[in-house]
Design an enzyme around this catalytic site. Structure first.
Site, PDB file in Angstrom:
ATOM      1  N   TYR A 117       8.487   3.951  36.615  1.00  0.00           N
ATOM      2  CA  TYR A 117       7.350   3.004  36.726  1.00  0.00           C
ATOM      3  C   TYR A 117       7.798   1.645  37.272  1.00  0.00           C
ATOM      4  CZ  TYR A 117       5.257   6.491  33.580  1.00  0.00           C
ATOM      5  OH  TYR A 117       4.827   7.655  32.994  1.00  0.00           O
ATOM      6  N   HIS A 141      12.292  13.064  32.656  1.00  0.00           N
ATOM      7  CA  HIS A 141      10.922  12.879  33.159  1.00  0.00           C
ATOM      8  C   HIS A 141      10.324  14.146  33.789  1.00  0.00           C
ATOM      9  CE1 HIS A 141       8.134   9.429  34.629  1.00  0.00           C
ATOM     10  NE2 HIS A 141       7.441  10.515  34.437  1.00  0.00           N
TER      11      HIS A 141
END
Ligand code: NAP
Length: 268
Positions: free
Chosen positions: A57, A118
């Site tokens: 992010y 992730h």
């Protein structure tokens, strides 16, 4: 707040906040970073304690600074972050260690509550190396729990071949458009807690039914949607830039959906 006890005994808040567009121009995932996150401040003020971050992010440092500067004590926070399945982070054990050390620095803390891979790592050797580093930091107390994200059954099977520590959670897309029923059944069997990303996604027709169900509980369709997930043991991390929605997404603990309504939502 209610909590779910993960398979290693750690308690995780059943509702947290996503952060993937926080601190970005126009709340756009790919846009440049701004220098502040009013949404995170309002989330903390409203009572959110579980924060879902990720290296991908690009805003870890900013999120970390806001958390560190807030009046909420570190021990009340539940910080999750994620190591990307990219060469830069998984090409060697050293690279993975450097990524974790950097995240600890970004959050200005000596431990993270939960660290996830992730996305599935296709190369078996890299997967094993990455998980072994996660286990190393877990054993050292720098990670309170370790887990995976977007892993399907076959990825989990691969991990199980060498994992000494079982993943505590699998963060996957779970919503009414993508119910992911088969994988949820596998996770239940394995005692791995599901965390739902993208929990708000619904079709217009489904939304109508949820709103209708909400009327009898004096709740919105969005609240019914989130309650459905947490009532069946799925942790949710809805993300909102709007303090009213943030407040509403936390206001889930003064009602219970009937078995009949749970079934209706399941069949939507
Ligand atoms: N592991 C992964 O691969 C992965 C992938 C995607 C996301 N995630 C994580 O999961 C978090 C949540 O997923 P997401 O951000 O993709 O989607 P989401 O939380 O399902 O949806 C966010 C959208 O829902 C709206 N919303 C939130 N609460 C609402 C309410 N009460 N009423 C009406 N609309 C509402 C928000 O608009 P407003 O801002 O206007 O409220 C926003 O547009 C992310 O932030 C990220 O941390 C992880």
């Amino acid at each position: 707040m209610e909590y779910i006890t993960l398979n290693n005994g750690l308690k995780m808040p059943i509702v947290g906040t996503g952060t993937n567009t926080y601190g970005k121009e126009n709340n756009d995932y790919n846009a440049a970073l701004t220098n502040e996150i009013p949404e995170l401040l309002s989330a903390l003020e409203l009572g959110y304690r579980s924060i879902d971050a990720a290296i991908m992010y690009r805003n870890e440092e900013l999120v970390g600074r806001v958390l560190a500067e807030s009046t909420v004590p570190r021990e009340e926070l539940f910080i999750t972050t994620k190591v990307p399945a990219n060469e830069e982070y998984i090409s060697s054990k050293e690279a993975t260690r450097a990524a974790i050390d950097n995240s600890l620095q970004n959050f200005q803390t000596d431990y993270l509550d939960l660290l996830l891979i992730h996305f599935p790592i296709e190369d078996k050797g890299q997967l094993q190396n990455t998980w072994e580093v996660f286990e190393e930091y877990y054993e050292a107390g720098k990670l309170k729990a370790i887990g995976i994200s977007n892993f399907k059954k076959e990825h989990l099977e691969e991990l199980k071949e060498f994992a000494k520590v079982k993943p505590a959670v699998n963060q996957i897309q779970i919503n009414l458009k993508e119910p992911n029923k088969d994988l949820l059944a596998v996770l239940k069997e394995e005692e791995i807690t599901p965390v739902a990303w993208g929990p708000m996604k619904t079709e217009a027709q489904q939304k109508e039914v949820l709103d209708k169900i909400g009327e009898s509980y004096k709740k919105s369709g969005a609240q019914v949607l989130l309650k459905y997930q947490i009532q069946r043991g799925v942790i949710v991390i809805p993300k909102s830039h709007n303090p009213e929605n943030q407040a509403s997404n936390l206001d889930l603990f003064d009602f219970e959906l009937s078995a009949e309504d749970m079934k209706r939502i399941e069949n939507l």
